[in-house]
Design a protein around this motif. Structure first.
Motif, PDB file in Angstrom:
ATOM      1  N   LYS A 102      10.204  21.813   6.460  1.00  0.00           N
ATOM      2  CA  LYS A 102      10.483  20.617   5.642  1.00  0.00           C
ATOM      3  C   LYS A 102      11.449  19.718   6.407  1.00  0.00           C
ATOM      4  N   ILE A 103      11.067  18.453   6.476  1.00  0.00           N
ATOM      5  CA  ILE A 103      11.818  17.526   7.328  1.00  0.00           C
ATOM      6  C   ILE A 103      13.272  17.409   6.894  1.00  0.00           C
ATOM      7  N   ASN A 104      13.502  17.286   5.601  1.00  0.00           N
ATOM      8  CA  ASN A 104      14.893  17.135   5.157  1.00  0.00           C
ATOM      9  C   ASN A 104      15.710  18.410   5.369  1.00  0.00           C
ATOM     10  N   ASP A 105      15.047  19.567   5.348  1.00  0.00           N
ATOM     11  CA  ASP A 105      15.753  20.815   5.670  1.00  0.00           C
ATOM     12  C   ASP A 105      16.202  20.806   7.129  1.00  0.00           C
ATOM     13  N   VAL A 106      15.309  20.329   7.997  1.00  0.00           N
ATOM     14  CA  VAL A 106      15.639  20.304   9.426  1.00  0.00           C
ATOM     15  C   VAL A 106      16.760  19.292   9.695  1.00  0.00           C
ATOM     16  N   ILE A 107      16.700  18.164   8.983  1.00  0.00           N
ATOM     17  CA  ILE A 107      17.770  17.160   9.118  1.00  0.00           C
ATOM     18  C   ILE A 107      19.116  17.794   8.729  1.00  0.00           C
ATOM     19  N   ASP A 108      19.118  18.588   7.656  1.00  0.00           N
ATOM     20  CA  ASP A 108      20.344  19.296   7.259  1.00  0.00           C
ATOM     21  C   ASP A 108      20.767  20.294   8.336  1.00  0.00           C
ATOM     22  N   ASP A 109      19.788  21.041   8.842  1.00  0.00           N
ATOM     23  CA  ASP A 109      20.056  22.081   9.850  1.00  0.00           C
ATOM     24  C   ASP A 109      20.771  21.547  11.084  1.00  0.00           C
ATOM     25  N   VAL A 110      20.367  20.344  11.506  1.00  0.00           N
ATOM     26  CA  VAL A 110      20.969  19.808  12.730  1.00  0.00           C
ATOM     27  C   VAL A 110      22.226  18.982  12.436  1.00  0.00           C
ATOM     28  N   GLY A 111      22.692  19.025  11.187  1.00  0.00           N
ATOM     29  CA  GLY A 111      23.960  18.398  10.855  1.00  0.00           C
ATOM     30  C   GLY A 111      23.874  16.899  10.627  1.00  0.00           C
ATOM     31  N   LEU A 112      22.712  16.413  10.190  1.00  0.00           N
ATOM     32  CA  LEU A 112      22.556  14.980   9.950  1.00  0.00           C
ATOM     33  C   LEU A 112      22.203  14.681   8.496  1.00  0.00           C
ATOM     34  N   SER A 113      22.693  15.511   7.594  1.00  0.00           N
ATOM     35  CA  SER A 113      22.398  15.310   6.164  1.00  0.00           C
ATOM     36  C   SER A 113      22.721  13.887   5.747  1.00  0.00           C
ATOM     37  N   GLY A 114      21.798  13.274   5.037  1.00  0.00           N
ATOM     38  CA  GLY A 114      22.020  11.923   4.535  1.00  0.00           C
ATOM     39  C   GLY A 114      21.753  10.823   5.541  1.00  0.00           C
ATOM     40  N   MET A 115      21.364  11.182   6.747  1.00  0.00           N
ATOM     41  CA  MET A 115      21.161  10.162   7.781  1.00  0.00           C
ATOM     42  C   MET A 115      19.690   9.910   8.085  1.00  0.00           C
ATOM     43  N   GLY A 116      18.808  10.423   7.210  1.00  0.00           N
ATOM     44  CA  GLY A 116      17.376  10.288   7.448  1.00  0.00           C
ATOM     45  C   GLY A 116      16.893   8.851   7.568  1.00  0.00           C
ATOM     46  N   ASP A 117      17.582   7.940   6.893  1.00  0.00           N
ATOM     47  CA  ASP A 117      17.141   6.547   6.911  1.00  0.00           C
ATOM     48  C   ASP A 117      17.781   5.718   8.021  1.00  0.00           C
ATOM     49  N   CYS A 118      18.636   6.351   8.841  1.00  0.00           N
ATOM     50  CA  CYS A 118      19.251   5.613   9.955  1.00  0.00           C
ATOM     51  C   CYS A 118      18.250   5.409  11.080  1.00  0.00           C
ATOM     52  N   PHE A 119      18.459   4.362  11.847  1.00  0.00           N
ATOM     53  CA  PHE A 119      17.681   4.139  13.059  1.00  0.00           C
ATOM     54  C   PHE A 119      18.448   4.707  14.250  1.00  0.00           C
ATOM     55  N   PRO A 120      17.725   5.106  15.295  1.00  0.00           N
ATOM     56  CA  PRO A 120      18.387   5.712  16.452  1.00  0.00           C
ATOM     57  C   PRO A 120      19.576   4.904  16.978  1.00  0.00           C
ATOM     58  N   ARG A 121      19.444   3.548  17.003  1.00  0.00           N
ATOM     59  CA  ARG A 121      20.530   2.731  17.565  1.00  0.00           C
ATOM     60  C   ARG A 121      21.816   2.825  16.750  1.00  0.00           C
ATOM     61  N   GLU A 122      21.698   3.280  15.506  1.00  0.00           N
ATOM     62  CA  GLU A 122      22.887   3.410  14.659  1.00  0.00           C
ATOM     63  C   GLU A 122      23.616   4.731  14.886  1.00  0.00           C
TER      64      GLU A 122
END
Ligand code: ADP
Ligand code: ADP
Length: 228
Positions: free
Chosen positions: A117-137
């Motif tokens: 699950k994508i949001n689980d992986v986002i949490d795993d790598v320590g980026l919780s809540g940052m799913g809507d950020c763009f790379p440049r941010e």
């Protein structure tokens, strides 16, 4: 099964000159291990990693990864091999600039039949809540976290990292190496990392030193392997 490399050779030809980049390289890793490849520039580290990852063909020798006979795959089979077995993390993270963090990971997830699950992986790598950020941010370290998420969302058996901290400062590098270690143990992904960063040697099970296209030494880390 793990990974075995047996007597592989790789020669680059350009015009009249040939260069013997890998000479009878033999090594093994057990499933779930984390190993680092050290060695001077030009010693064949990337060539070895790319051969194991099915990006480069070797001249001869055998490479076996969890039952896949990598050295003899057709082009089409090597696409499936990379898709099903391999996650790559490079120094340059190659994130798609006009997609969000979530969408960058989703692109990778979409080529897998049963991704995490994508949001689980986002949490795993320590980026919780940052799913809507763009790379440049994001900072360089955060961008590299996204590329690790992108690599593991497909549940690879083997994670291949080519200088993953090469463009990061030393504090951020430590964080990224700790994250790779965490992913290695959480998901039991056999992990092979090219690095100049000595700090990771302490957290690796196996330290592979290359020199002039040959294995110079292989050291098993006693701190991690307690004597039986
Ligand atoms: P490392 O990753 O340890 O710096 P590489 O595996 O990238 O080493 O390269 C090993 C040697 O092979 C180097 O001397 C490099 O110049 C040469 N080499 C790598 N790729 C190519 C190529 N595509 N064509 C010709 N020579 C190459
Ligand atoms: P799942 O991980 O099962 O997809 P989620 O609750 O994480 O469940 O997401 C549900 C759906 O919402 C996803 O399939 C995805 O398409 C969309 N979604 C969730 N988070 C984001 C996000 N940050 N950016 C874009 N789409 C998202």
């Amino acid at each position: 099964m793990g990974l075995t490399v047996q007597k592989i050779n790789k020669t680059y030809r350009s015009g009249e000159t040939t260069f013997h980049a890998l000479k009878d390289v033999t090594l093994e890793m057990e499933t779930g291990e984390i190993a680092v490849i050290l060695g001077p520039s030009g010693s064949g580290k990337s060539t070895l990693l790319n051969a194991i990852g099915g990006i480069d063909q070797v001249d001869n020798g055998d490479i076996s990864v969890e039952g896949w006979n990598v050295a003899s795959l057709s082009d089409k089979e090597s696409v499936n091999y990379r898709r099903e077995m391999i996650g790559f993390v490079f120094q340059m993270n190659n994130l798609i600039p006009n997609l969000t963090v979530y969408e960058n990971i989703e692109v990778a997830a979409n080529i897998s039949t049963s991704p995490l699950k994508i949001n689980d992986v986002i949490d795993d790598v320590g980026l919780s809540g940052m799913g809507d950020c763009f790379p440049r941010e994001l900072s360089g370290g955060q961008q590299q976290r996204v590329s690790i998420a992108r690599a593991i969302v497909r549940k690879p058996k083997l994670l291949l990292c080519d200088e993953p901290t090469g463009s990061l400062d030393s504090v951020t590098s430590k964080d990224i190496l700790s994250l790779l270690k965490k992913m290695n143990s959480n998901y039991n992904i056999t992990t092979l990392i090219i690095t100049h960063n000595e700090a990771i040697s302490q957290m690796a099970d196996r330290i592979i030193q290359l020199k002039d296209g040959m294995i110079d030494t292989v050291t098993l880390n006693e701190n991690i392997y307690p004597p039986e």
